[in-house]
Design a protein around this motif. Structure first.
Motif, PDB file in Angstrom:
ATOM      1  N   VAL A 192       0.839  -1.202   0.000  1.00 20.35           N
ATOM      2  CA  VAL A 192       0.000   0.000   0.000  1.00 20.35           C
ATOM      3  C   VAL A 192       0.870   1.246   0.000  1.00 20.35           C
ATOM      4  N   SER A 193       1.931   1.244   0.790  1.00 19.17           N
ATOM      5  CA  SER A 193       2.820   2.407   0.857  1.00 19.17           C
ATOM      6  C   SER A 193       3.384   2.749  -0.514  1.00 19.17           C
ATOM      7  N   PHE A 194       3.787   1.741  -1.266  1.00 20.28           N
ATOM      8  CA  PHE A 194       4.306   1.992  -2.618  1.00 20.28           C
ATOM      9  C   PHE A 194       3.176   2.389  -3.566  1.00 20.28           C
ATOM     10  N   HIS A 195       2.005   1.806  -3.385  1.00 22.06           N
ATOM     11  CA  HIS A 195       0.835   2.144  -4.215  1.00 22.06           C
ATOM     12  C   HIS A 195       0.469   3.631  -4.062  1.00 22.06           C
ATOM     13  N   LEU A 196       0.560   4.164  -2.854  1.00 27.17           N
ATOM     14  CA  LEU A 196       0.191   5.564  -2.627  1.00 27.17           C
ATOM     15  C   LEU A 196       1.099   6.530  -3.376  1.00 27.17           C
ATOM     16  N   LEU A 234       1.739  16.212   4.602  1.00 28.33           N
ATOM     17  CA  LEU A 234       1.233  14.847   4.691  1.00 28.33           C
ATOM     18  C   LEU A 234       1.133  14.570   6.185  1.00 28.33           C
ATOM     19  N   VAL A 235      -0.080  14.390   6.665  1.00 23.91           N
ATOM     20  CA  VAL A 235      -0.341  14.381   8.105  1.00 23.91           C
ATOM     21  C   VAL A 235      -0.601  12.957   8.603  1.00 23.91           C
ATOM     22  N   PRO A 236       0.177  12.502   9.580  1.00 21.14           N
ATOM     23  CA  PRO A 236      -0.101  11.191  10.160  1.00 21.14           C
ATOM     24  C   PRO A 236      -1.348  11.252  11.030  1.00 21.14           C
ATOM     25  N   LEU A 237      -1.989  10.125  11.191  1.00 23.32           N
ATOM     26  CA  LEU A 237      -3.171  10.094  12.044  1.00 23.32           C
ATOM     27  C   LEU A 237      -3.427   8.675  12.523  1.00 23.32           C
ATOM     28  N   VAL A 238      -4.227   8.576  13.565  1.00 29.91           N
ATOM     29  CA  VAL A 238      -4.628   7.277  14.089  1.00 29.91           C
ATOM     30  C   VAL A 238      -6.003   6.910  13.558  1.00 29.91           C
ATOM     31  N   ALA A 239      -6.934   7.866  13.562  1.00 28.05           N
ATOM     32  CA  ALA A 239      -8.296   7.608  13.098  1.00 28.05           C
ATOM     33  C   ALA A 239      -8.841   8.864  12.432  1.00 28.05           C
ATOM     34  N   PHE A 240      -9.821   8.675  11.543  1.00 28.71           N
ATOM     35  CA  PHE A 240     -10.469   9.802  10.874  1.00 28.71           C
ATOM     36  C   PHE A 240     -11.922   9.436  10.606  1.00 28.71           C
ATOM     37  N   LEU A 256      -3.488  20.250   3.351  1.00 25.56           N
ATOM     38  CA  LEU A 256      -3.312  19.207   4.350  1.00 25.56           C
ATOM     39  C   LEU A 256      -3.904  17.917   3.818  1.00 25.56           C
ATOM     40  N   VAL A 257      -3.106  16.859   3.804  1.00 24.99           N
ATOM     41  CA  VAL A 257      -3.567  15.555   3.341  1.00 24.99           C
ATOM     42  C   VAL A 257      -3.226  14.522   4.411  1.00 24.99           C
ATOM     43  N   GLY A 258      -4.245  13.959   5.029  1.00 25.18           N
ATOM     44  CA  GLY A 258      -4.026  12.891   5.993  1.00 25.18           C
ATOM     45  C   GLY A 258      -3.655  11.609   5.276  1.00 25.18           C
ATOM     46  N   ILE A 259      -2.809  10.814   5.902  1.00 28.48           N
ATOM     47  CA  ILE A 259      -2.350   9.562   5.314  1.00 28.48           C
ATOM     48  C   ILE A 259      -2.763   8.426   6.253  1.00 28.48           C
ATOM     49  N   ALA A 260      -3.500   7.440   5.711  1.00 30.44           N
ATOM     50  CA  ALA A 260      -4.018   6.369   6.563  1.00 30.44           C
ATOM     51  C   ALA A 260      -4.367   5.147   5.726  1.00 30.44           C
ATOM     52  N   PRO A 273     -12.334  21.870  20.523  1.00 27.65           N
ATOM     53  CA  PRO A 273     -12.089  23.165  19.893  1.00 27.65           C
ATOM     54  C   PRO A 273     -10.727  23.293  19.205  1.00 27.65           C
ATOM     55  N   HIS A 274      -9.695  22.642  19.737  1.00 29.67           N
ATOM     56  CA  HIS A 274      -8.349  22.793  19.168  1.00 29.67           C
ATOM     57  C   HIS A 274      -8.098  21.885  17.969  1.00 29.67           C
ATOM     58  N   ASP A 275      -8.997  20.958  17.672  1.00 28.55           N
ATOM     59  CA  ASP A 275      -8.776  19.989  16.604  1.00 28.55           C
ATOM     60  C   ASP A 275      -8.751  20.658  15.233  1.00 28.55           C
ATOM     61  N   VAL A 276      -7.792  20.246  14.416  1.00 26.37           N
ATOM     62  CA  VAL A 276      -7.682  20.732  13.044  1.00 26.37           C
ATOM     63  C   VAL A 276      -8.354  19.716  12.130  1.00 26.37           C
ATOM     64  N   VAL A 277      -9.238  20.191  11.269  1.00 25.67           N
ATOM     65  CA  VAL A 277      -9.906  19.332  10.297  1.00 25.67           C
ATOM     66  C   VAL A 277      -8.988  19.166   9.084  1.00 25.67           C
ATOM     67  N   ILE A 278      -8.889  17.935   8.594  1.00 23.43           N
ATOM     68  CA  ILE A 278      -8.032  17.623   7.447  1.00 23.43           C
ATOM     69  C   ILE A 278      -8.932  17.494   6.216  1.00 23.43           C
ATOM     70  N   PRO A 279      -8.804  18.381   5.237  1.00 27.35           N
ATOM     71  CA  PRO A 279      -9.719  18.388   4.091  1.00 27.35           C
ATOM     72  C   PRO A 279      -9.601  17.194   3.147  1.00 27.35           C
ATOM     73  N   GLU A 280      -8.443  16.505   3.169  1.00 31.17           N
ATOM     74  CA  GLU A 280      -8.228  15.378   2.264  1.00 31.17           C
ATOM     75  C   GLU A 280      -7.548  14.241   3.030  1.00 31.17           C
ATOM     76  N   ILE A 281      -7.954  13.016   2.707  1.00 34.69           N
ATOM     77  CA  ILE A 281      -7.332  11.826   3.289  1.00 34.69           C
ATOM     78  C   ILE A 281      -6.974  10.888   2.146  1.00 34.69           C
ATOM     79  N   LEU A 282      -5.739  10.408   2.137  1.00 35.71           N
ATOM     80  CA  LEU A 282      -5.287   9.443   1.136  1.00 35.71           C
ATOM     81  C   LEU A 282      -5.138   8.083   1.798  1.00 35.71           C
ATOM     82  N   THR A 283      -5.874   7.096   1.260  1.00 38.21           N
ATOM     83  CA  THR A 283      -5.787   5.715   1.729  1.00 38.21           C
ATOM     84  C   THR A 283      -5.595   4.814   0.517  1.00 38.21           C
ATOM     85  N   GLU A 284      -5.561   3.504   0.751  1.00 36.68           N
ATOM     86  CA  GLU A 284      -5.425   2.572  -0.363  1.00 36.68           C
ATOM     87  C   GLU A 284      -6.605   2.651  -1.324  1.00 36.68           C
ATOM     88  N   SER A 285      -7.741   3.207  -0.899  1.00 37.82           N
ATOM     89  CA  SER A 285      -8.909   3.376  -1.783  1.00 37.82           C
ATOM     90  C   SER A 285      -8.840   4.628  -2.620  1.00 37.82           C
TER      91      SER A 285
END
Length: 194
Positions: free
Chosen positions: A30-34, A120-126, A156-160, A173-185
């Motif tokens: 998946v990492s190479f696919h992205l 490219l923003v790391p994350l645990v859940a979205f 900003l692009v989340g990666i998951a 209140p302090h949370d930043v919304v990530i407009p785009e998320i890139l996954t294997e889909s």
């Protein structure tokens, strides 16, 4: 506020368990696919992209970072300054990397401090609104807020992985919304983010 934090802890634990259970060889594929998304993500030549050194079972964004560099991007990685602050240092091929803690690596203090255009923003859940949960320290929320206040971090692009999507991330209140998320889909854009 306590309920939201407890819900985040539960979501973090459950989502990390799902991510950790993914087959390591599949995660690598998946990492190479992205990296195929580099044309869609590439900023103008010379623009700075921040990536991250993968820790634990995170998506390895290094193939994507290499593909973006081939398209003219300058790369950077986060450097942890203290318990509340990260900044971004230029990542050059062959430059020395040092332990940043948490199993991550980054450029040493000799590297130039830069302000990324694309993060490219790391994350645990979205969730489908673009809300994210990180590891709980708030480094990225503070760094993004600071960069945006100074006219940087335009994209900003989340990666998951897909398995990291949850029904709803509790809002704080302090949370930043990530407009785009890139996954294997593929790359998803969220109408409510901005």
């Amino acid at each position: 506020m306590t309920d939201e934090r407890e819900m985040k802890k539960t979501l973090r634990r459950e989502t990390l368990a799902r991510r950790d259970s993914l087959d390591p060889s599949w995660r690598s594929k998946v990492s190479f696919h992205l990296a195929r998304w580099a044309d869609e993500l590439a900023p103008s030549p010379g623009a700075i992209v921040s990536g991250f050194w993968p820790m634990r079972s995170e998506v390895d964004v290094r193939p994507l970072m290499a593909a973006l560099q081939e398209r003219g991007a300058r790369l950077s990685l986060p450097a942890i300054l203290d318990k509340t602050t990260i900044l971004f240092r230029e990542f050059l091929p062959g430059a020395p990397l040092v332990d940043q803690g948490f199993g991550t690596m980054g450029p040493d203090e000799a590297a130039a401090v830069v302000e990324p255009y694309l993060m490219l923003v790391p994350l645990v859940a979205f969730d489908q609104r673009g809300h994210r949960i990180g590891y709980g320290a708030g480094y990225y929320d503070r760094a993004i807020a600071h960069l945006k206040a100074n006219g940087h971090a335009h994209r900003l692009v989340g990666i998951a992985f897909d398995c990291q999507e949850v029904e709803r991330v509790p809002d704080e209140p302090h949370d930043v919304v990530i407009p785009e998320i890139l996954t294997e889909s593929g790359l998803r854009r969220f109408a409510s983010a901005g």
